[in-house]
Design a protein around this motif. Structure first.
Motif, mmCIF file in Angstrom:
data_model
loop_
_atom_site.group_PDB
_atom_site.id
_atom_site.type_symbol
_atom_site.label_atom_id
_atom_site.label_comp_id
_atom_site.label_asym_id
_atom_site.label_seq_id
_atom_site.Cartn_x
_atom_site.Cartn_y
_atom_site.Cartn_z
ATOM 1 N N ALA A 23 36.685 24.586 59.656
ATOM 2 C CA ALA A 23 38.051 24.685 59.144
ATOM 3 C C ALA A 23 39.042 24.915 60.278
ATOM 4 O O ALA A 23 40.103 24.271 60.347
ATOM 5 N N VAL A 24 38.702 25.835 61.168
ATOM 6 C CA VAL A 24 39.576 26.138 62.305
ATOM 7 C C VAL A 24 39.722 24.919 63.211
ATOM 8 O O VAL A 24 40.820 24.611 63.698
ATOM 9 N N ALA A 25 38.616 24.197 63.425
ATOM 10 C CA ALA A 25 38.646 23.013 64.288
ATOM 11 C C ALA A 25 39.515 21.908 63.694
ATOM 12 O O ALA A 25 40.297 21.265 64.406
ATOM 13 N N PHE A 26 39.383 21.678 62.383
ATOM 14 C CA PHE A 26 40.219 20.673 61.727
ATOM 15 C C PHE A 26 41.696 21.031 61.869
ATOM 16 O O PHE A 26 42.535 20.177 62.173
ATOM 17 N N ALA A 27 42.017 22.295 61.610
ATOM 18 C CA ALA A 27 43.411 22.735 61.694
ATOM 19 C C ALA A 27 43.947 22.591 63.106
ATOM 20 O O ALA A 27 45.103 22.198 63.309
ATOM 21 N N ARG A 28 43.111 22.906 64.087
ATOM 22 C CA ARG A 28 43.535 22.800 65.485
ATOM 23 C C ARG A 28 43.904 21.360 65.849
ATOM 24 O O ARG A 28 44.772 21.116 66.687
ATOM 25 N N GLU A 29 43.248 20.409 65.174
ATOM 26 C CA GLU A 29 43.527 18.996 65.435
ATOM 27 C C GLU A 29 44.578 18.411 64.493
ATOM 28 O O GLU A 29 44.737 17.202 64.398
ATOM 29 N N GLY A 30 45.280 19.295 63.765
ATOM 30 C CA GLY A 30 46.431 18.863 62.996
ATOM 31 C C GLY A 30 46.226 18.633 61.514
ATOM 32 O O GLY A 30 47.185 18.324 60.798
#
Length: 199
Positions: A23-30
């Motif tokens: 979830a954090v990784a997806f959010a970091r990529e926008g």
């Protein structure tokens, strides 16, 4: 522009571990992230982590054993974000380790099957139609029990792995095509597009 800017990712079991990290990784990529989790406190913690880094995230309590709750989670994602592009069906349990098949309880067997197999099927049942409305999407199903089922005490429940694999292999039958189907470690990813198979 970030890789997933303008995209929406739904993650079950996003309150801890690999679900939270994803979830954090997806959010970091926008991406806009929608998290479904049975534990409310942990789910909201993940949302807070994402928002602190100026990411976009939403949470809805979800038990993947309950069809109506999965349906509501997907509807929530589409209502607040307008679409659904990615799904990471991560919610799962390992189940109790027992010496032999006859030592497993019916309750333990039912819980593992309901969450790890039926939960994945239900998730896809509601995710795929929404993805097809916008031309396609990508789904990853994570089978939490694979490594543990290799242990002597859980070897008798390897039927769960077999069922999970069969869902992955047959997901496109009669309704839509699978694109870029592959297995990565303990997960499989398929892309759906326009109801046809693309290679």
């Amino acid at each position: 522009m970030k890789e997933f800017e303008g995209k929406v990712a739904l993650i079950t079991g996003g309150g801890s571990g690999i679900g939270r990290a994803t979830a954090v990784a997806f959010a970091r990529e926008g991406a806009q992230v929608v998290i479904g989790n049975r534990n409310v406190e942990r789910g909201e913690e993940t949302v807070s982590m994402i928002r602190k880094t100026r990411g976009m995230a939403s949470f809805q309590r979800t038990d993947v054993m309950v069809a109506a709750e999965i349906e509501a989670l997907v509807e929530h994602a589409v209502k607040i974000c307008g679409r659904l592009d990615f799904a990471f069906n991560n919610a799962g349990i390992e189940g109790a380790v027992k010496p032999t098949l006859i030592d497993h309880t019916e309750a333990n067997f039912d819980a593992v099957m309901d969450i790890n197999v039926k939960g994945v099927w239900l998730s896809m049942k509601y995710e795929i139609p929404q993805m097809l409305k916008t031309g396609g999407g990508a789904i990853v199903n994570w089978f939490v029990g694979r490594r543990r089922n290799r242990l002597p005490g859980n070897r008798d429940l390897q039927c769960v792995e077999t069922c999970s694999n069969r869902i992955n292999e047959s997901r496109g039958v009669g309704i839509f095509g699978a694109r870029d189907s592959r297995q990565c470690g303990q997960s499989r990813s398929d892309r759906y597009r326009d109801g046809r198979s693309h290679h």
